[in-house]
Design a protein around this motif. Structure first.
Motif, short mmCIF file in Angstrom:
data_model
loop_
_atom_site.label_atom_id
_atom_site.label_comp_id
_atom_site.label_asym_id
_atom_site.label_seq_id
_atom_site.Cartn_x
_atom_site.Cartn_y
_atom_site.Cartn_z
N MET A 81 -6.93 16.60 9.74
CA MET A 81 -8.21 15.76 9.89
C MET A 81 -8.09 15.40 8.30
N GLN A 82 -7.99 14.05 8.18
CA GLN A 82 -8.68 13.41 6.77
C GLN A 82 -10.05 14.41 6.54
N SER A 83 -10.04 14.71 4.75
CA SER A 83 -10.93 15.06 4.34
C SER A 83 -11.75 13.88 3.96
N SER A 84 -12.60 14.60 4.65
CA SER A 84 -14.07 14.08 4.18
C SER A 84 -14.42 13.20 3.07
N ASP A 85 -14.14 13.19 2.07
CA ASP A 85 -14.35 13.15 0.78
C ASP A 85 -13.11 12.06 0.64
N GLN A 86 -12.53 11.89 1.29
CA GLN A 86 -11.29 10.87 0.98
C GLN A 86 -11.85 8.99 1.16
N LEU A 87 -10.88 9.13 1.35
CA LEU A 87 -11.44 6.81 1.42
C LEU A 87 -10.63 6.86 2.70
N TYR A 113 -9.80 5.34 -17.04
CA TYR A 113 -11.26 4.69 -17.01
C TYR A 113 -11.44 3.41 -16.53
N ASP A 114 -10.21 2.41 -17.72
CA ASP A 114 -10.25 0.96 -17.03
C ASP A 114 -9.92 1.04 -15.37
N VAL A 115 -8.42 2.53 -15.19
CA VAL A 115 -7.91 1.92 -13.94
C VAL A 115 -9.48 2.33 -12.51
N ILE A 116 -9.76 3.20 -12.89
CA ILE A 116 -10.60 3.52 -12.09
C ILE A 116 -11.70 2.27 -11.87
N ASP A 117 -12.35 1.73 -12.69
CA ASP A 117 -13.16 0.99 -12.78
C ASP A 117 -12.50 -0.60 -11.69
N ALA A 118 -11.14 -1.15 -12.57
CA ALA A 118 -11.20 -2.27 -12.08
C ALA A 118 -10.44 -1.40 -10.11
N THR A 119 -10.29 -1.04 -10.31
CA THR A 119 -9.46 -0.93 -8.75
C THR A 119 -11.11 -0.22 -7.66
N ARG A 120 -12.51 0.42 -7.98
CA ARG A 120 -13.06 0.17 -7.28
C ARG A 120 -13.08 -1.47 -7.07
N SER A 143 -10.83 11.15 -8.96
CA SER A 143 -12.19 9.70 -8.90
C SER A 143 -12.53 8.67 -8.14
N LEU A 144 -10.95 8.02 -7.61
CA LEU A 144 -10.80 7.19 -6.44
C LEU A 144 -11.41 7.69 -5.32
N GLN A 145 -11.04 8.79 -5.25
CA GLN A 145 -10.62 9.26 -3.14
C GLN A 145 -9.73 9.49 -2.28
N ILE A 146 -8.53 9.08 -3.38
CA ILE A 146 -7.94 9.43 -2.87
C ILE A 146 -6.91 10.69 -2.45
N LEU A 178 11.20 -6.83 2.22
CA LEU A 178 11.22 -7.68 3.46
C LEU A 178 10.02 -8.34 3.52
N ARG A 179 8.91 -7.82 3.86
CA ARG A 179 7.68 -8.62 4.62
C ARG A 179 6.98 -8.71 2.60
N ARG A 180 6.98 -8.19 2.14
CA ARG A 180 6.05 -8.71 0.26
C ARG A 180 4.89 -8.45 0.48
N GLU A 181 4.82 -6.75 0.92
CA GLU A 181 3.36 -6.36 1.00
C GLU A 181 3.63 -4.74 0.42
N GLN A 182 2.80 -4.18 0.13
CA GLN A 182 2.45 -3.19 -0.98
C GLN A 182 2.38 -2.34 -0.09
N PRO A 183 2.90 -1.05 -1.29
CA PRO A 183 3.07 -0.06 -0.67
C PRO A 183 1.76 1.29 -0.73
N SER A 184 1.16 2.30 -0.28
CA SER A 184 0.11 2.89 -0.50
C SER A 184 -0.83 2.58 -1.59
N LEU A 185 -2.06 2.84 -1.43
CA LEU A 185 -2.63 3.51 -2.70
C LEU A 185 -2.02 4.04 -3.56
N GLU A 186 -1.37 5.10 -3.55
CA GLU A 186 -1.22 6.28 -3.72
C GLU A 186 0.15 5.99 -4.71
#
Length: 390
Positions: A1-7, A263-270, A83-86, A181-189
């Motif tokens: 199960m995924q941790s309840s405090d993760q996104l 802190y900038d990464v955290i704020d911009a990502t949120r 901080s991002l809950q990932i 090939l699909r020009r997609e992103q990887p995971s948040l992590e």
């Protein structure tokens, strides 16, 4: 199960796309924790302690190596992930593995080996990191490599040319090459690891550059991202202006710069997550990049990288050493292609058992796995010339 405090859009080890060779779950660890442990215990990870960044292994004991860099990336990544809950464990696993395919002598060795391999598909260190964890590690009786999860392998493959992505897709349909090939992103992590890598580079190259004497605090006053925090630290602690306390001033400025970027990464990502609201890890892949700097921080970070490129990476002293390192790699490649039996037995057997392309790839694998000092010693053994480390 995924941790309840993760996104809900974070990577869930219970929902992994799995391993190339199925294994029973571990009783006390998640799948990403197992990946991290396998990476830490790998031979390639231990070699990172003698693979360098900008300054080569013989130039000083206190400069960064690939190992210390990987640890710094993991520390930054885990702090931001919390901080991002990932998923922190996946971030750590990717961070510790992302440089496993790097050659000796930093980017100089990589560029030289890419040139040597020009007629055989080239050399990409990200793809080589994947080769290390998929094929080159020999620790288990059932399979080659470390048999890591899809998500860790996806994060390790930060960049990939289209031709190599097509080759990966042919051998592993729907695998880690598909997103290119699909020009997609990887995971948040994985996205976070890419940014933590950049943040760590900027900070420790300033530190190592000043320590080496190749750049100065006076020069860094032209770099807004750094000098704002240098000025703030000096205003709060006026004694740091003393020549005897310049190291403390440098460390305090770097510490503040790192914190501001985190802190900038955290704020911009949120903010990006609020805008796009991905409901799952798979939806993340179909969004634009979500883990990112704000526009202002991206601009200042780019300016810092440009400064380091001009004043550190292209410094005449660095370039002189770079030239010698590249000569070593080119000479080793030529020597092993001509006489594969000079390599360790497993690589020699592979080289002798295939065509010219397979021989070249076996040689590239052998050289890429070398530490700086082993490469220098091998070069001296094969050529009778000592170019580095004397």
């Amino acid at each position: 199960m995924q941790s309840s405090d993760q996104l809900p859009c974070a990577s869930d080890p219970a929902q992994t796309r799995g391993r190339r060779y199925p294994e029973r779950p571990a009783p006390t660890r998640t799948e990403y924790q197992r990946d991290r442990d396998r990476i830490v215990h790998s031979t390639a990870f231990r070699r990172l302690v003698y693979k360098t960044q900008v300054f080569l292994n013989h130039e000083g004991d206190l400069f960064r190596t690939r190992l210390t860099h990987s640890l710094e990336v993991a520390q930054l990544g885990r702090s931001i992930a919390r901080s991002l809950q990932i998923n922190e464990d996946l971030v750590e696993a990717i961070s510790l593995a992302h440089d496993l395919g790097h050659t000796p002598f930093g980017h100089a060795g990589q560029d030289a080996l890419h040139g040597c391999m020009a007629g055989f598909g080239g050399f990409e260190h990200n793809l080589q990191s994947l080769r290390v964890v998929d094929r080159l590690e020999e620790r288990y009786p059932q399979y080659d490599g470390l048999n890591l999860t899809f998500e860790t392998r996806e994060g390790v493959l930060k960049h990939c040319s289209r031709s190599h992505a097509e080759q990966l897709e042919a051998s592993e349909p729907g695998g880690v090459g598909s997103r290119f090939l699909r020009r997609e992103q990887p995971s948040l992590e994985a996205q976070l690891c890419n940014l933590a890598d950049e943040i760590a580079y900027n900070a420790h190259d300033i530190d190592d550059g000043v320590r080496s004497g190749l750049i100065s605090l006076a020069q860094l006053r032209d770099v807004p991202l750094f000098d704002a925090y240098r000025a703030a630290a000096q205003a709060e602690y006026p004694d740091l202006a003393s020549p005897s306390l310049q190291r403390r001033l440098l460390f305090e400025a770097i510490r503040r710069m790192l914190s501001a970027q985190v802190y900038d990464v955290i704020d911009a990502t949120r903010e990006a997550l609020r805008e796009h609201v991905p409901a799952s890890a798979d939806e993340v892949r179909r969004c634009p990049p979500l883990v990112l700097f704000s526009g202002g921080m991206r601009e200042r970070s780019t300016a810092l990288k440009q400064f380091l490129f001009r004043h550190l990476y292209r410094h005449p002293q660095v370039m002189e050493t770079t030239g010698l390192a590249q000569e070593i790699v080119r000479d080793l490649f030529a020597a092993y292609v001509a006489a594969p039996q000079e390599m360790k037995a497993a690589f020699a057997q592979q080289a002798l058992g295939g065509d010219a392309s397979m021989r070249a790839r076996a040689v590239a694998d052998f050289i890429a796995g070398m530490t700086d000092r082993f490469a220098a010693r091998e070069h001296e053994r094969l050529t009778g010339r000592r170019l580095l480390g004397g």
